[in-house]
Design a protein around this motif. Structure first.
Motif, short mmCIF file in Angstrom:
data_model
loop_
_atom_site.label_atom_id
_atom_site.label_comp_id
_atom_site.label_asym_id
_atom_site.label_seq_id
_atom_site.Cartn_x
_atom_site.Cartn_y
_atom_site.Cartn_z
N VAL A 294 0.87 -1.16 0.00
CA VAL A 294 0.00 0.00 0.00
C VAL A 294 0.92 1.22 0.00
N VAL A 295 0.78 2.04 -1.02
CA VAL A 295 1.63 3.21 -1.19
C VAL A 295 0.80 4.45 -0.91
N LEU A 296 1.23 5.24 0.07
CA LEU A 296 0.54 6.47 0.41
C LEU A 296 1.29 7.66 -0.15
N LEU A 297 0.65 8.38 -1.06
CA LEU A 297 1.17 9.63 -1.56
C LEU A 297 0.43 10.77 -0.85
N GLU A 298 0.79 11.98 -1.15
CA GLU A 298 0.20 13.11 -0.44
C GLU A 298 -1.31 13.18 -0.61
N ASP A 299 -1.82 12.85 -1.79
CA ASP A 299 -3.25 12.96 -2.03
C ASP A 299 -3.85 11.70 -2.65
N TYR A 300 -3.18 10.58 -2.51
CA TYR A 300 -3.67 9.36 -3.14
C TYR A 300 -3.11 8.14 -2.43
N ARG A 301 -3.91 7.05 -2.43
CA ARG A 301 -3.47 5.78 -1.84
C ARG A 301 -3.69 4.68 -2.87
N MET A 302 -2.72 3.80 -3.02
CA MET A 302 -2.80 2.74 -4.01
C MET A 302 -2.26 1.43 -3.45
N VAL A 303 -2.78 0.32 -3.99
CA VAL A 303 -2.22 -1.01 -3.72
C VAL A 303 -1.59 -1.47 -5.02
N LYS A 304 -0.26 -1.64 -5.01
CA LYS A 304 0.45 -1.95 -6.25
C LYS A 304 1.67 -2.82 -5.97
N TYR A 305 2.15 -3.49 -7.03
CA TYR A 305 3.50 -4.03 -6.98
C TYR A 305 4.47 -2.85 -7.05
N VAL A 306 5.53 -2.92 -6.27
CA VAL A 306 6.57 -1.89 -6.36
C VAL A 306 7.76 -2.50 -7.07
N ARG A 307 8.09 -1.93 -8.22
CA ARG A 307 9.15 -2.45 -9.07
C ARG A 307 10.33 -1.49 -9.11
N LYS A 308 11.51 -2.05 -9.32
CA LYS A 308 12.72 -1.25 -9.39
C LYS A 308 12.78 -0.46 -10.69
N HIS A 309 13.18 0.80 -10.58
CA HIS A 309 13.32 1.68 -11.74
C HIS A 309 14.80 1.82 -12.07
#
Length: 238
Positions: free
Chosen positions: A182-197
């Motif tokens: 679960v990734v919390l940004l300043e104005d948004y929340r998402m459930v995602k895979y986190v991949r290397k950039h």
């Protein structure tokens, strides 16, 4: 040298869980003073200790012994995945509708919160007034928070209306690439895979549903990060 490498990996595991050495020893049912001796090298990292960690925490034995592969092993009851994304640390549980107990017990707290919707601030997400019950079953860490997910971006791994048990990552630099967060940004929340950039200052957020495009964000824009430890489906027919 092999013993020292195992000690380093166990300490990394403790740090990733955000708990103390004593709490870790309690979780794997071992005497805290003896566990301390294992970590200082006074006692060897025995097969018995390795097996306790693997069984109690679902950690990959291969990773623990050799450092190869992912930290968490394949212990989930359902296995799907998009491309090379991995969520092998997750158990998917189907529970009867009565599994959520209104009274607060010793299990993981269930919050009346949709983690992917609304504009509730981080400081208000996990307050006691939002607790609607608890779930006390094996394999769900009582230190986790259980929340609801809406949408189909992670379908079929996480379906609309599923609940997830999440645990806050205290050290955001400890990202296990390809796991679900679960990734919390300043104005948004998402459930995602986190991949290397390829850019170390950025990460890729990927959906399971191929109809959704990848999202690239700056690491510094992540306000909070929670790893998904369990997917919970409530079956009202039971």
């Amino acid at each position: 040298m092999e013993n020292e490498d195992k000690i380093v990996r166990i300490k990394t595991l403790i740090e990733s869980l955000g708990i103390t050495q004593s709490e870790f020893a309690k979780r794997i049912a071992i005497d805290a003073s003896n566990f301390s001796k294992h970590l200082t090298g006074k006692l060897p990292i025995s097969d018995s200790l390795i097996n306790k960690i693997v069984v109690e925490l679902g950690v990959s034995k291969e990773w623990l012994c050799t450092g190869n592969g992912l930290m968490y092993g394949p212990i989930q009851t359902e296995k799907t995945g998009r491309d090379n994304d991995r969520h092998t640390h997750i158990r998917t549980l189907t529970l009867p509708s009565g599994a959520i107990v209104p009274e607060i017990r010793n299990g993981a707290k269930v919050y009346g919160l949709d983690v992917t919707a609304g504009n509730l601030g981080r400081e208000r997400m996990f307050t006691d007034d939002l607790v609607i019950g608890s779930i006390d079953v094996p394999f769900i860490n009582p230190d986790c928070s259980i929340v609801k997910v809406s949408g189909d971006s992670m379908k079929p791994v996480i379906n609309n209306g599923d609940m997830i048990a999440i645990r806050e990552i205290k050290n955001p630099s400890l990202i296990f690439w390809g796991q679900i967060y679960v990734v919390l940004l300043e104005d948004y929340r998402m459930v995602k895979y986190v991949r290397k950039h390829e850019n170390p200052d950025r990460v890729i957020l990927r959906s399971e549903n191929k109809e959704y495009d990848d999202i690239e964000i700056e690491k510094r824009d992540i306000c909070d990060l929670f790893i998904v430890e369990n997917i919970i489906r409530i079956d009202n027919r039971i």
